[in-house]
Design an enzyme around this catalytic site. Structure first.
Site, PDB file in Angstrom:
ATOM      1  CB  CYS A  92      -0.868   0.027   1.244  1.00 54.86           C
ATOM      2  SG  CYS A  92      -1.927  -1.392   1.369  1.00 54.86           S
ATOM      3  NE  ARG A 108       5.648   1.388  -1.306  1.00 57.51           N
ATOM      4  CZ  ARG A 108       6.517   1.534  -0.326  1.00 57.51           C
ATOM      5  NH1 ARG A 108       7.628   2.173  -0.535  1.00 57.51           N
ATOM      6  NH2 ARG A 108       6.274   1.033   0.865  1.00 57.51           N
ATOM      7  CD1 TRP A 153      -0.206  -6.013  -3.328  1.00 58.99           C
ATOM      8  CD2 TRP A 153      -0.357  -6.778  -1.224  1.00 58.99           C
ATOM      9  NE1 TRP A 153       0.220  -7.314  -3.327  1.00 58.99           N
ATOM     10  CE2 TRP A 153       0.144  -7.815  -2.059  1.00 58.99           C
ATOM     11  CE3 TRP A 153      -0.535  -7.054   0.135  1.00 58.99           C
ATOM     12  CZ2 TRP A 153       0.471  -9.083  -1.575  1.00 58.99           C
ATOM     13  CZ3 TRP A 153      -0.214  -8.311   0.611  1.00 58.99           C
ATOM     14  CH2 TRP A 153       0.284  -9.312  -0.230  1.00 58.99           C
ATOM     15  CG  ASN A 158       0.466   2.463   3.568  1.00 61.34           C
ATOM     16  OD1 ASN A 158      -0.537   2.500   2.871  1.00 61.34           O
ATOM     17  ND2 ASN A 158       1.617   3.016   3.218  1.00 61.34           N
ATOM     18  N   GLY A 159      -0.533  -0.948   6.397  1.00 62.55           N
ATOM     19  CA  GLY A 159      -0.279  -1.790   7.560  1.00 62.55           C
ATOM     20  C   GLY A 159      -1.516  -2.557   7.962  1.00 62.55           C
ATOM     21  CD  GLU A 203      17.054 -13.909  -7.126  1.00 65.59           C
ATOM     22  OE1 GLU A 203      16.514 -14.318  -6.084  1.00 65.59           O
ATOM     23  OE2 GLU A 203      16.693 -12.860  -7.694  1.00 65.59           O
ATOM     24  CE  LYS A 207      13.744 -11.963  -9.559  1.00 67.44           C
ATOM     25  NZ  LYS A 207      14.433 -11.812  -8.339  1.00 67.44           N
ATOM     26  CD  GLU A 240       9.855 -12.361  -7.725  1.00 65.71           C
ATOM     27  OE1 GLU A 240       9.475 -11.622  -6.822  1.00 65.71           O
ATOM     28  OE2 GLU A 240      10.987 -12.262  -8.231  1.00 65.71           O
ATOM     29  CG  HIS A 275      18.591 -36.999  -1.175  1.00 66.14           C
ATOM     30  ND1 HIS A 275      18.923 -38.214  -0.622  1.00 66.14           N
ATOM     31  CD2 HIS A 275      19.771 -36.401  -1.484  1.00 66.14           C
ATOM     32  CE1 HIS A 275      20.244 -38.336  -0.572  1.00 66.14           C
ATOM     33  NE2 HIS A 275      20.780 -37.235  -1.100  1.00 66.14           N
ATOM     34  CE  LYS A 298      11.646  -3.251  -6.047  1.00 59.58           C
ATOM     35  NZ  LYS A 298      12.349  -4.386  -6.681  1.00 59.58           N
TER      36      LYS A 298
HETATM   37  O1  M6R Z   1      12.763  -5.154   0.127  1.00 60.75           O
HETATM   38  P1  M6R Z   1      13.296  -6.499   0.466  1.00 60.75           P
HETATM   39  O2  M6R Z   1      14.610  -6.784  -0.172  1.00 60.75           O
HETATM   40  O3  M6R Z   1      13.347  -6.750   1.937  1.00 60.75           O
HETATM   41  O4  M6R Z   1      12.263  -7.526  -0.149  1.00 60.75           O
HETATM   42  C1  M6R Z   1      12.378  -8.897   0.106  1.00 60.75           C
HETATM   43  C2  M6R Z   1      11.521  -9.677  -0.843  1.00 60.75           C
HETATM   44  O5  M6R Z   1      10.175  -9.334  -0.692  1.00 60.75           O
HETATM   45  C3  M6R Z   1      11.941  -9.442  -2.302  1.00 60.75           C
HETATM   46  O6  M6R Z   1      13.267  -9.802  -2.512  1.00 60.75           O
HETATM   47  C4  M6R Z   1      11.064 -10.260  -3.253  1.00 60.75           C
HETATM   48  O7  M6R Z   1      11.350 -11.610  -3.107  1.00 60.75           O
HETATM   49  C5  M6R Z   1      11.265  -9.764  -4.679  1.00 60.75           C
HETATM   50  N1  M6R Z   1      10.017  -9.755  -5.338  1.00 60.75           N
HETATM   51  C6  M6R Z   1      12.224 -10.594  -5.437  1.00 60.75           C
HETATM   52  O8  M6R Z   1      12.233 -10.372  -6.795  1.00 60.75           O
END
Ligand code: M6R
Length: 625
Positions: free
Chosen positions: A2, A27, A74, A100-101, A498, A502, A505, A521, A620
């Protein structure tokens, strides 16, 4: 997640609010709205979906008000629809709230307010705040006092913006363990939960500290604690940066940010690594931006404190967690201190074994991730030294830690982290060498060799980026897969994780990363001719074993893809497709092997027509636990 914005001054508020909200789009959100006070009447306009829906609504209604608050939501409580979008109003329709929150005790408050006759129109936790303030306002018709009494009853972490039709000359902003900045103009003031949003208008901001209320008029900003005590604070200057929020000709921010990685690495490295013959200097007090309150910039541990460290605990989430996994291996290898790395959300309810000889490191691009902040706070309570690694010098994390390393990435707009991952990795290389030099675990010759090799990485990434067309052609061959498995060992196990993150996402394809040796395993059961297996294969200590694990996958008829170095003939023989990278020392390989995987995910996402920069359901900055 948010976002809150606000404006009052001589301009029409709606276009300003919209501009501010556009800066917060990255965000992540699923609805947006504004509340303005026009001709003495509060008017709320909101719409589910993209900001363009709200923009169309505002273009239609054309509000000419000079005061207003806005929000991107959000969804947490209640589905993303018009009704649940913020702002929310009280029953009289004269008070509007954005939030927010999470208000943890909202159900209890909702029942209480319902009992008092208040009717609710949404499923949100936010609406209780509007009714509560309204209820308290009836007591003495003092809005500041009503807000103060109300917020003291709220449990949780939150930021709020409040306007009232009866007080059209002011906005109230409330911060409780969240983030809110007031941007100062000339006879106009701005409000934003992310200072990025006000930077287009002013670079002077006052950041609200914990449990504070700001009373904002066009001419003045007054700050109060929740106990009603007025506090004075000077504004700070926002950091200037060579990066702009513009795609600069790239089709997506993500692609631009992937291509910015050599620059980002050079900026981060040059800040701390002056010359390979000189010890790494992480103090850099002289680089603190003018007017900034960040007296904690840099690492300020004494030799004695560094030598006394018995353990390091790293907390992070998502991509930052993967960078931290690499960090653990580097520090253990080069410094010999035991390092634990935890997914920050897993610290809750657990016995955390930190003490006065522990260094707790929190890694977060945004510096606002609630889980990471909570874990760090826990470690701090146990007496650990604290270090933050973040891309946002103005973040909550930056305020919380005694030591701070700021990655030099500029704003990362795309929700999927790329350049900040590389910069976090760079920070861990610098930190490991720095600690190794200070604790004497690295000879000057070895330290020099490492620094020289580190400085070579940006050029290697440039070479990989120049191969993007080949990566694109290879990627789309696998774009129709339903499941993809990534494997790697040692320093490149985090790369496999990672790579899988990616792809998930960006393309919504189910993908999992595994330590290559772990395949047999269990995960091997999912393999057949429909499942591509992507192996990260770099010459070095784990090369042969990783190759053997890939062979096990090949024997199950999986489609085989590798990230491997130029001239690796064995890889060319074993895999159906090879994404090549320049030869690299295994120790530094995580910074290069990840780049083809970022591009692979990007090209698949774009090919499938997904929302590359704002993937569905993601935010974000994840500010709820
Ligand atoms: O702002 P931060 O680095 O703490 O965020 C952590 C994760 O939310 C962030 O890395 C998330 O996994 C991204 N979408 C990765 O692409």
């Amino acid at each position: 997640m948010c976002g809150i914005v606000g404006y009052l001054g001589p301009l029409k508020a709606a276009p300003v609010l919209l501009n501010e909200l556009k800066c917060l789009e990255y965000r992540g959100y699923d609805s947006a709205g504004v509340a303005v006070i026009e001709n003495g009447r509060l008017s709320v306009m909101k719409a589910a979906g993209k900001l363009s829906n709200l923009e169309a609504l505002l273009a239609d209604k054309k509000p000419s008000a000079n005061v207003g608050i806005g929000h991107t939501r959000w969804a947490t409580h209640g589905i993303p629809n018009d009704q649940n979008a913020h702002p929310h109003t009280d029953s009289t329709g004269t008070i509007a709230v954005v939030h927010n929150g999470i208000i943890e005790n909202y159900e209890e408050l909702r029942e209480e307010l319902k009992g008092l006759g208040y009717a609710f129109n949404s499923d949100t936790d936010t609406e209780v705040v509007a009714h509560l303030v309204s209820h308290e306002y009836k007591v003495d018709k003092d809005l500041l006092k009503a807000i103060t009494r109300s917020v003291k009853r709220l449990v949780g972490i939150f930021a709020l913006g409040v306007v009232s039709q009866e007080h059209p000359d002011r906005i109230y902003a409330i911060n409780h363990h969240y983030s809110l900045s007031v941007g100062l103009g000339n006879d106009e003031n701005f409000l934003a939960s992310d200072s990025m949003a006000v930077r287009q208008y002013t670079n002077r901001v006052i950041k609200l500290e914990q449990s504070e209320i700001a009373e904002i008029t066009a001419a003045k900003v007054r700050l109060f604690t929740f106990d009603g005590v007025e506090v004075k604070r000077s504004p700070i200057a926002l950091d200037t940066s060579p990066y702009v929020i513009d795609k600069c000709g790239y089709k997506h921010f993500l692609l631009k940010e992937i291509h910015e990685q050599p620059l980002v690495l050079r900026q981060t490295l040059s800040k701390y690594l002056r010359h390979p013959n000189h010890p790494i200097d992480l103090t850099i007090d002289h680089l603190t931006p003018a007017g900034s309150q960040s007296a904690n910039y840099g690492v300020h541990l004494t030799d004695e404190e560094i030598k006394g460290l018995t353990r390091i605990n790293i907390f992070a989430c998502g991509t930052a967690y993967h960078a931290s996994m690499v960090g653990k291996l580097l520090i253990e290898e080069l410094v010999g201190i035991p390092v634990d790395v935890d997914i920050a959300s897993e610290i809750r309810g657990r016995r955390l074994l930190c003490n006065e000889s522990t260094l707790a490191i929190a890694v977060s691009q945004s510096g606002e991730t609630a889980d990471t902040l909570a874990a760090l706070t826990e470690a701090k309570k146990k007496g650990a030294y604290t270090l933050g690694i973040t891309n946002r010098a103005d973040s909550h994390l930056a305020q919380l830690t005694q030591n701070l390393i700021v990655t030099e990435c500029g704003i990362e707009v795309s929700v999927a982290a790329t350049k900040t991952y590389l910069a976090q990795l760079a920070c861990f290389y610098l930190l490991a060498i720095y600690l190794g030099e200070r604790r004497g675990t690295l000879t000057p010759e070895r330290a020099k060799e490492l620094k020289i090799k580190l400085n070579l990485v940006p050029a290697m990434i440039e070479q990989i980026l120049a191969r993007d067309e080949v990566i694109r052609e290879t990627s789309v061959k696998y774009a129709e897969a339903q499941d993809v498995v990534f494997i790697g060992r040692g320093l490149n196990f985090p790369t496999a994780l990672e790579g899988a993150l990616k792809l998930k996402e960006l393309s919504y394809i189910h993908a999992s990363g595994y330590a290559a040796g772990e395949l047999k395993h269990g995960p091997i059961a999912v393999l057949d001719q429909n499942v591509p297996v992507i192996t990260v294969l770099v010459p070095g200590l784990v090369y042969e074993k990783t190759l053997s694990n890939a062979q096990e996958a090949r024997a199950r008829k999986a489609k085989m893809i590798a990230v491997a170095v130029d001239g690796d003939e064995q890889a060319q023989r074993t895999f159906d497709s090879v994404l090549t990278i320049p030869p690299v020392d295994e120790l530094f390989s995580p910074m290069t092997t990840v780049v083809p995987l970022q591009l692979l995910s990007y090209f698949i996402s774009d090919y499938l027509g997904k929302d590359v920069d704002q993937p569905r359901n993601l935010a974000k900055s994840v500010t709820v636990e």
